[in-house]
Write an enzyme that holds these catalytic residues in place. Structure first.
Site, PDB file in Angstrom:
ATOM      1  N   CYS A 104       0.815  -1.217   0.000  1.00 50.26           N
ATOM      2  CA  CYS A 104       0.000   0.000   0.000  1.00 50.26           C
ATOM      3  C   CYS A 104       0.846   1.263   0.000  1.00 50.26           C
ATOM      4  O   CYS A 104       0.617   2.179  -0.791  1.00 50.26           O
ATOM      5  CB  CYS A 104      -0.965  -0.015   1.186  1.00 50.26           C
ATOM      6  SG  CYS A 104      -0.190   0.137   2.810  1.00 50.26           S
ATOM      7  N   HIS A 159      -2.733   1.426   6.640  1.00 46.94           N
ATOM      8  CA  HIS A 159      -2.979   1.306   5.203  1.00 46.94           C
ATOM      9  C   HIS A 159      -3.050   2.694   4.587  1.00 46.94           C
ATOM     10  O   HIS A 159      -3.422   3.668   5.249  1.00 46.94           O
ATOM     11  CB  HIS A 159      -4.294   0.555   4.971  1.00 46.94           C
ATOM     12  CG  HIS A 159      -4.553   0.193   3.535  1.00 46.94           C
ATOM     13  ND1 HIS A 159      -3.731  -0.640   2.811  1.00 46.94           N
ATOM     14  CD2 HIS A 159      -5.544   0.563   2.678  1.00 46.94           C
ATOM     15  CE1 HIS A 159      -4.211  -0.782   1.588  1.00 46.94           C
ATOM     16  NE2 HIS A 159      -5.300  -0.053   1.476  1.00 46.94           N
ATOM     17  N   HIS A 192      -5.490   1.722  -4.332  1.00 45.35           N
ATOM     18  CA  HIS A 192      -4.695   1.231  -3.204  1.00 45.35           C
ATOM     19  C   HIS A 192      -4.314  -0.217  -3.452  1.00 45.35           C
ATOM     20  O   HIS A 192      -4.974  -0.934  -4.213  1.00 45.35           O
ATOM     21  CB  HIS A 192      -5.462   1.371  -1.888  1.00 45.35           C
ATOM     22  CG  HIS A 192      -6.746   0.593  -1.826  1.00 45.35           C
ATOM     23  ND1 HIS A 192      -7.028  -0.310  -0.834  1.00 45.35           N
ATOM     24  CD2 HIS A 192      -7.840   0.584  -2.641  1.00 45.35           C
ATOM     25  CE1 HIS A 192      -8.230  -0.833  -1.026  1.00 45.35           C
ATOM     26  NE2 HIS A 192      -8.740  -0.307  -2.118  1.00 45.35           N
TER      27      HIS A 192
END
Length: 630
Positions: free
Chosen positions: A529, A584, A596
């Site tokens: 990520c 994240h 993402h």
């Protein structure tokens, strides 16, 4: 309510230095009265709606994630992507190069489906670097997998693939697998299967027409189809070929008692894994909690050392032990911080927990839950008492997210553009409602590189003020100066942020769509990520730290869990796990959509419930968004 200001490490200071944008010098600043009077709705500001319109990205779709339980639980699988070659000066990009990359993409994607289905999976190669056959054969011997799966995309890759296992070939299983794969993909797939311990399968996704084959390998997302077809073939084939191993794996091994008092708590099995881990660290005592004071101490340690940047995420919790049970009161800025605090208490035997925590912003703020700094400089403090431990300083025009106000109305609890939370005098802030705030926040801005003056009002260096539609004036916050609401700035257009860097970063990120998630990766063959956010912004000329928990320190705050306006392309979104840590990151393509990397792949998601790409999970975990450059 008092805020704590943890010691700032040299690392944090260095990270923030990455985020400083040096501006051109203003040749002259002088005050000028607005010709027609400023509208409180800020209709006179220059907007760039194209920066907030989602980019068109072909091929965006929700990824395949198995939902059939754990049919492969207990099985071990070694994935072996064939190919890979050393770089040489005279080498050219050929079909062989594409084929070698294709095998890594397919196995990288397949890895996550198999893990979700309960298998224990490893791979011989994650990137373009070749692995010698001796090393790969050694992996087979050391790991003793139930299944070795070699994936090839060219016939001559047999020389770079693991040799087939010794033993009779299983032509029936191979034929059935080839039939399933060919039907699912629409072209002939060759399969060979041999051996029993381990079973070794080699799959060749090829084509007699090299041109057609090369075009297919260059098509975005081809490996998605191959991965899903392989997954379904493995699940179906394993039931017939090795049902004994699957039956043995269906009964989970018994867990031996550890002697920890937590094992006997009714709530323990239901707690988040992160909470259980932190509980053992934060509460080393061999007994349950007995007093409110010792639980309070545990929560203070949790706030200081577990929560990502306590100055960005507010937790002010108090614990009392009464006839009702363990009473938890106070305030937090994210629902997960409230739930994590309650779960930590349950994990050390505080039961029942009477939860009276308030998740901010407070309802008593009313409609005007946003603000704009109306004075040149405003200090923020740790409590509503002026002078109580400085948190940070706000500058003229800075947008503020209001969280609470003191009982006497003297101070407001705010989160400023840099992310810090603190108390500021209410008379230094102009309060506005959401629509007006969004226009001020998203208008084109000019950064002031040195102090200037409007009458006797200082315009401090570092202030960022919106450009008006006439292109020659900067808007002052309402209430900053009587009868004056604009500044004329020579060469203002040359100082205005255009959003070009963010747009460039978003375009770069879009090129990674469908790339497999690989922890630690930063390349087209696999990335995680923070890998995609750092790679995208690096291509735009801005260096971000490596991890999401470090990247959240950079840039300008532009969205919070309680207020999520349309984002600009390139804005970076951050997400919090149930233990209170930022875990994240993603990058906006404009509006509510963002790219993402999350298993199994780089994917497009949305924070808009009406969008077909909306996922409630990410909406729930959203913590903030930050703008890395104007």
């Amino acid at each position: 309510m008092a805020l704590k200001n943890p010691a700032k490490s040299p690392f944090v200071s260095n990270v923030r230095l990455f985020c400083v944008v040096l501006c051109m010098a203003v040749s002259g600043i002088y005050a000028g009265a607005a010709e027609n009077g400023a509208s409180p709705t800020f209709d006179d500001l220059t907007m760039s709606p194209e920066l907030y319109t989602p980019m068109e990205i072909p091929g965006a779709a929700l990824p395949f994630v198995p939902k059939d339980g754990k049919p492969l639980a207990g099985l071990t699988i070694l994935l072996d992507p064939a190919g890979g070659q050393e770089a040489t000066a005279d080498a050219k990009v050929t079909t062989a190069t594409l084929a070698a990359d294709a095998s890594v993409l397919t196995t990288g994607h397949l890895y996550h489906a198999l893990v979700t289905a309960g298998a224990k999976v490893t791979t011989t190669r994650w990137d373009a670097a070749p692995q010698p056959l001796s090393e790969r054969s050694k992996r087979v011997a050391e790991q003793d997998p139930d299944l070795v799966l070699t994936v090839r995309h060219l016939p001559d890759e047999i020389e770079t693939a693991l040799p087939m296992a010794q033993g009779e070939s299983n032509e029936g299983l191979a034929a059935e697998a080839a039939r399933m794969l060919s039907k699912a993909l629409g072209f002939d797939v060759q399969v060979a299967v041999s051996g029993k311990a381990p079973v070794h399968a080699t799959v060749w996704f090829g084509s007699a027409d090299e041109t057609t084959h090369a075009q297919r390998l260059a098509t975005r997302g081809f490996h998605r189809e191959e991965s899903r077809a392989l997954y379904e073939a493995i699940v179906a084939g394993w039931k017939d070929h090795n049902s004994g191993a699957e039956t043995a794996a269906s009964a989970p091994p018994a867990v031996a008692p550890t002697g920890d008092f937590r094992d006997k708590l009714p709530a323990w099995p239901k707690l988040h894994d992160g909470i259980r881990s932190y509980s053992r660290t934060l509460w080393p005592l061999a007994r349950p909690a007995e007093t409110a004071a010792e639980v309070q101490k545990m929560l203070e340690v949790y706030q200081r050392f577990v929560i990502t940047e306590p100055v960005f995420f507010l937790l002010d919790a108090q614990v009392d032990k009464t006839d009702e049970g363990w009473v938890l009161s106070g305030k937090s800025s994210h629902p997960f911080l409230t739930s994590a605090t309650k779960e930590l208490m349950l994990s050390v035997g505080c039961d029942p927990v009477v939860n009276r925590m308030e998740t901010l912003p407070s309802a008593r703020l009313g409609e005007k839950r946003f603000g704009i700094v109306r004075v040149p400089m405003a200090m923020t403090w740790a409590s509503a008492r002026q002078g109580d431990s400085v948190q940070s300083q706000l500058l003229l025009g800075e947008p503020l997210w209001l969280l609470d106000e003191s009982d006497d109305g003297f101070a407001l609890l705010v989160q400023g553009g840099e992310g810090y939370i603190g108390w500021v005098r209410a008379d230094q802030v102009t309060r506005v409602a959401g629509p007006e705030f969004d226009r001020w926040l998203n208008a084109q801005k000019t950064s002031v590189p040195r102090d200037g003056w409007a009458g006797n009002l200082r315009i401090p260096a570092g202030a960022r003020l919106p450009l008006m539609v006439d292109g020659a004036n900067l808007r002052l916050p309402p209430g900053a100066l009587p009868d004056i609401d604009a500044l004329a700035v020579d060469q203002a257009k040359s100082l205005v942020g255009t959003g070009r860097l963010g747009k460039m970063a978003a375009f770069v990120a879009a090129e990674f769509l469908t790339t497999p998630y690989v922890y630690g990766g930063r390349s087209r063959l696999g990335l995680d990520c923070s890998g995609i956010t750092s790679a995208a912004w690096s291509a735009a000329g801005v260096t971000l730290p490596r991890d999401a928990r470090q990247q959240v320190l950079c840039g300008q705050l532009v969205a919070t869990p309680w207020h999520q306006p349309d984002l600009r392309a390139g804005d970076v979104l951050f997400f919090m796990d149930p233990s209170g840590k930022v875990f994240h990151a993603g990058i906006s393509i404009g509006g509510k959509r963002f790219l993402h990397s999350s298993p199994p792949e780089v994917q497009l998601s949305s924070l808009d419930p009406a969008d077909p790409l909306y996922t409630a999970l990410w909406h729930k975990h959203f913590a903030m968004a930050r703008r890395m450059a104007e």
